[in-house]
Design a protein around this motif. Structure first.
Motif, PDB file in Angstrom:
ATOM      1  N   UNK A  31       0.764  -1.054   0.099  1.00  0.00           N
ATOM      2  CA  UNK A  31      -0.016  -0.124  -0.052  1.00  0.00           C
ATOM      3  C   UNK A  31       0.852   1.384   0.061  1.00  0.00           C
ATOM      4  N   UNK A  32       1.975   1.428   0.841  1.00  0.00           N
ATOM      5  CA  UNK A  32       2.696   2.461   0.924  1.00  0.00           C
ATOM      6  C   UNK A  32       3.566   2.556  -0.476  1.00  0.00           C
ATOM      7  N   UNK A  33       3.859   1.537  -0.863  1.00  0.00           N
ATOM      8  CA  UNK A  33       4.633   1.644  -2.073  1.00  0.00           C
ATOM      9  C   UNK A  33       3.977   1.933  -3.269  1.00  0.00           C
ATOM     10  N   UNK A  34       2.429   1.627  -3.278  1.00  0.00           N
ATOM     11  CA  UNK A  34       1.733   2.205  -4.302  1.00  0.00           C
ATOM     12  C   UNK A  34       1.325   3.769  -4.176  1.00  0.00           C
ATOM     13  N   UNK A  35       1.039   4.203  -2.875  1.00  0.00           N
ATOM     14  CA  UNK A  35       1.043   5.602  -2.722  1.00  0.00           C
ATOM     15  C   UNK A  35       2.169   6.452  -3.201  1.00  0.00           C
ATOM     16  N   UNK A  36       3.248   5.925  -3.048  1.00  0.00           N
ATOM     17  CA  UNK A  36       4.683   6.560  -3.490  1.00  0.00           C
ATOM     18  C   UNK A  36       4.489   6.729  -5.055  1.00  0.00           C
ATOM     19  N   UNK A  37       4.198   5.540  -5.794  1.00  0.00           N
ATOM     20  CA  UNK A  37       4.048   5.629  -7.056  1.00  0.00           C
ATOM     21  C   UNK A  37       2.876   6.587  -7.724  1.00  0.00           C
ATOM     22  N   UNK A  38       1.839   6.771  -6.690  1.00  0.00           N
ATOM     23  CA  UNK A  38       0.543   7.636  -7.362  1.00  0.00           C
ATOM     24  C   UNK A  38       1.042   9.148  -7.196  1.00  0.00           C
ATOM     25  N   UNK A  39       1.905   9.397  -6.044  1.00  0.00           N
ATOM     26  CA  UNK A  39       2.472  10.654  -5.736  1.00  0.00           C
ATOM     27  C   UNK A  39       3.479  11.208  -7.043  1.00  0.00           C
ATOM     28  N   UNK A  40       4.381  10.092  -7.315  1.00  0.00           N
ATOM     29  CA  UNK A  40       5.258   9.962  -8.333  1.00  0.00           C
ATOM     30  C   UNK A  40       4.872  10.360  -9.737  1.00  0.00           C
ATOM     31  N   UNK A  41       3.577   9.716 -10.111  1.00  0.00           N
ATOM     32  CA  UNK A  41       3.085   9.747 -11.457  1.00  0.00           C
ATOM     33  C   UNK A  41       2.102  10.947 -11.346  1.00  0.00           C
ATOM     34  N   UNK A  42       1.799  11.629 -10.470  1.00  0.00           N
ATOM     35  CA  UNK A  42       0.808  12.678 -10.632  1.00  0.00           C
ATOM     36  C   UNK A  42       1.274  13.894 -10.094  1.00  0.00           C
ATOM     37  N   UNK A  43       2.238  13.987  -9.254  1.00  0.00           N
ATOM     38  CA  UNK A  43       3.025  15.116  -8.769  1.00  0.00           C
ATOM     39  C   UNK A  43       1.726  16.000  -7.874  1.00  0.00           C
ATOM     40  N   UNK A  44       0.933  15.286  -7.422  1.00  0.00           N
ATOM     41  CA  UNK A  44      -0.052  15.657  -6.615  1.00  0.00           C
ATOM     42  C   UNK A  44      -0.020  15.052  -4.999  1.00  0.00           C
TER      43      UNK A  44
END
Length: 604
Positions: free
Chosen positions: A287-300
């Motif tokens: 879950x934490x790994x995915x959240x990092x990916x989401x923040x990375x991809x969207x810059x939001x």
């Protein structure tokens, strides 16, 4: 393209540091204006030195990506970022760079250097956010891997040039270093098996044929031997003989046996150990790994749940437009059925050969040369070439763009993927070319490389701006009359629907527990194409979060354009807006918004 992205956690903090004075509108020329006052040479020199050191460290850490991004200085080097000791050393460097950056007095920098400072701070924060997560234990998938990437380079038409003796030697050097990568990848995957950090089984089923195909009966039939079949007549006899022997011996004695080891390991050991789950959250700390990916991809700072809801609303909005468009195409069923109906109409499959497909793109390219100057004052000098995707990767590839060489020796390239011309749907061609060609990726990426910027910005970037701009570029087809044909407008809406669906299914897979089968079913029901549903679902499974940047970025650019039009009224200029968006290169979305707001304020 290789998209290095940025972390949302820093977005607000960095944006607050940007004052309106920092956002005077950029010059129409490629070189960004800088303020003449209040600049400390020592601070500038420190930042420039740090930026160059940082970029070179990143490029040497992953030289294959540097090649793909247009930097050919390291074409003889191999990416070994999957070696734990190399990875640890790289993160130690990132920590040291972050500490050194914080010691540079930002207030003493000029306008362009403040931008560089803030983007570098954002990138370092992003990179360090991934330190806890063992990406090196998942070194390959059906979307990308070192052996397949190098195989795609073999023809010399991709990012790695193979035309001079030096370039032949550089590619040979990479082939010679590939067995070490393969053996490290196998060791990492074995560790991943022990720690339950493995790919979903479906992805390995899709990937395995690629790796089996790379194993050749003999050196001369290997795809990696391709350069020798194209030896230039201008080479000396001695060089021809030396290169022929070296390629044959390297492939036969080292590379091909390593590829055999890899294929056997994947089929006999790794595939049986792969997981039955689909989403990233099923992994340890997933879950934490995915959240990092989401923040990375969207810059939001958007959460997966918020993105999921945005996706559902966008799907509904686009399907409402389908209800209006359907009758114009001769369709009178429910809006959700329009893509399926279009997919069954023979008139939308007019092609018999690959050349016929390419001819449409060539004509479109020429037409855009007459229309885009009305929308853009800022355009790249680099040319755009149109090519077909190599056969090896066609089955799993999507149409895409590769950047020009930094020295101008190679143009930007739009790669179209034509597996079967008779099954190539014509309705999406205009919108696709606007995205992957111009004014999408080519205008942004080629232009950025031509700007007076540090290398880490020329060859880096983030997914939300990069893909957001390209998706926004698709909307410009309406202004240029490219969607006057209802079939082409359907193609545009259908592609936009895919990007909206991505928000739903990527977050569904990785945050809401959706299975691969549920995701495919939702995509098929919404998009009407079983092959797209399968391939895209497996892409999101392999690249968690990557697909989110498209729609999130495009929505932000559209929002900023509408805000500027409303605020400026008759003073609004579309070419000027595009100049403001593109004029300082790639930015995280929070910084882009701050910049556009300052332009609006100054234009008033």
């Amino acid at each position: 393209m290789n998209h290095r992205s940025t972390l949302a956690a820093l977005a607000t903090a960095v944006a607050l540091a940007w004052t309106p004075a920092a956002f005077a509108a950029p010059s129409p020329a490629h070189k960004v204006e800088t303020a003449p006052a209040a600049s400390a040479p020592q601070a500038q020199q420190q930042l420039a030195a740090l930026a160059d050191e940082y970029y070179d460290a990143v490029a040497r850490f992953d030289p294959v990506s540097a090649t793909q991004n247009g930097d050919n200085r390291f074409d003889d080097q191999m990416t070994m970022d999957i070696v734990p000791a190399v990875r640890a050393k790289q993160y130690a460097l990132y920590h040291s760079y972050q500490k050194r950056l914080k010691a540079i007095p930002r207030a003493q920098l000029n306008r362009s250097d403040r931008i560089n400072y803030d983007v570098l701070a954002f990138e370092l924060k992003t990179l360090l956010a991934f330190e806890p997560f063992p990406k090196h234990l998942l070194p390959l998938n059906q979307m990308d891997s070192i052996p397949v990437t190098l195989a795609n380079f073999a023809g010399g038409e991709g990012s790695q040039p193979i035309g001079t003796v030096k370039e032949y030697d550089a590619y040979l050097s990479r082939l010679a270093k590939t067995p070490a990568w393969i053996d490290q990848a196998i060791a990492n995957m074995r560790e991943g098996m022990a720690k339950k950090i493995v790919l979903p089984k479906a992805l390995m089923v899709s990937a395995l044929p690629q790796f089996k195909k790379l194993v050749a009966a003999d050196a001369q039939s290997s795809i990696y031997y391709t350069p020798i079949t194209k030896l230039p007549a201008t080479f000396s006899d001695a060089d021809k003989q030396r290169l022929t022997n070296a390629y044959r011996d390297t492939i036969a004695n080292s590379l091909n046996p390593a590829l055999q080891r890899l294929a056997a390991f994947l089929e006999n050991e790794y595939l049986p150990a792969c997981r039955d789950t689909s989403g990233w959250s099923a992994l340890p700390n997933g879950r934490a790994w995915y959240l990092a990916n989401v923040a990375d991809a969207t810059t939001t700072a958007l959460t997966p749940e918020q993105i999921h809801e945005i996706g559902l609303k966008e799907v509904a909005r686009i399907q409402q437009q389908f209800a209006v468009l359907g009758p114009k195409l001769g369709y009178d069923g429910p809006p959700s059925g329009l893509p399926v109906w279009v997919g069954k109409q023979a008139k939308f499959y007019p092609f018999k050969t690959e050349d016929e497909v390419q001819a449409v793109y060539r004509n479109l390219n020429a037409l855009l040369d007459t229309k885009l100057p009305q929308m853009f004052t800022l355009m790249p000098k680099a040319k755009l070439d149109l090519r077909l995707e190599p056969e090896l990767s066609r089955a799993t590839a999507s149409d895409h763009y590769t950047s020009p060489a930094a020295d101008g020796s190679r143009p930007g390239v739009f790669w179209s993927v034509v597996n079967d011309p008779a099954k190539y749907n014509s309705t999406g061609m205009n919108t696709l070319f606007l995205h992957e060609g111009k004014p999408g990726h080519h205008f942004h990426i080629a232009l950025t490389q031509e700007m007076d910027q540090p290398k880490f910005r020329k060859f880096g970037g983030n997914n939300a701006f990069t893909e957001g701009w390209a998706l926004y570029a698709e909307t410009l087809g309406k202004d240029m009359g490219l969607y006057d044909d209802p079939a082409q407008y359907f193609g545009h809406l259908n592609d936009e629907l895919l990007r909206a669906v991505r928000l739903v299914v990527d977050t569904g897979l990785h945050a809401k527990g959706w299975s691969r089968e549920k995701t495919i079913a939702y995509m098929y029901e919404t998009l009407g194409d079983q092959d797209v549903a399968k391939n895209q679902t497996e892409r999101y499974m392999a690249w968690p979060g990557q697909a989110l940047g498209y729609k999130i970025g495009a929505l932000k650019i559209v929002e900023l354009r509408e805000k500027a039009k409303k605020a400026l009224g008759d003073k609004f200029s579309l070419p000027k807006f595009h100049e403001v968006v593109l004029g300082d290169g790639t930015l995280p979305l929070a910084l882009l918004e701050k910049k556009v707001n300052a332009w609006i304020a100054s234009a008033k």
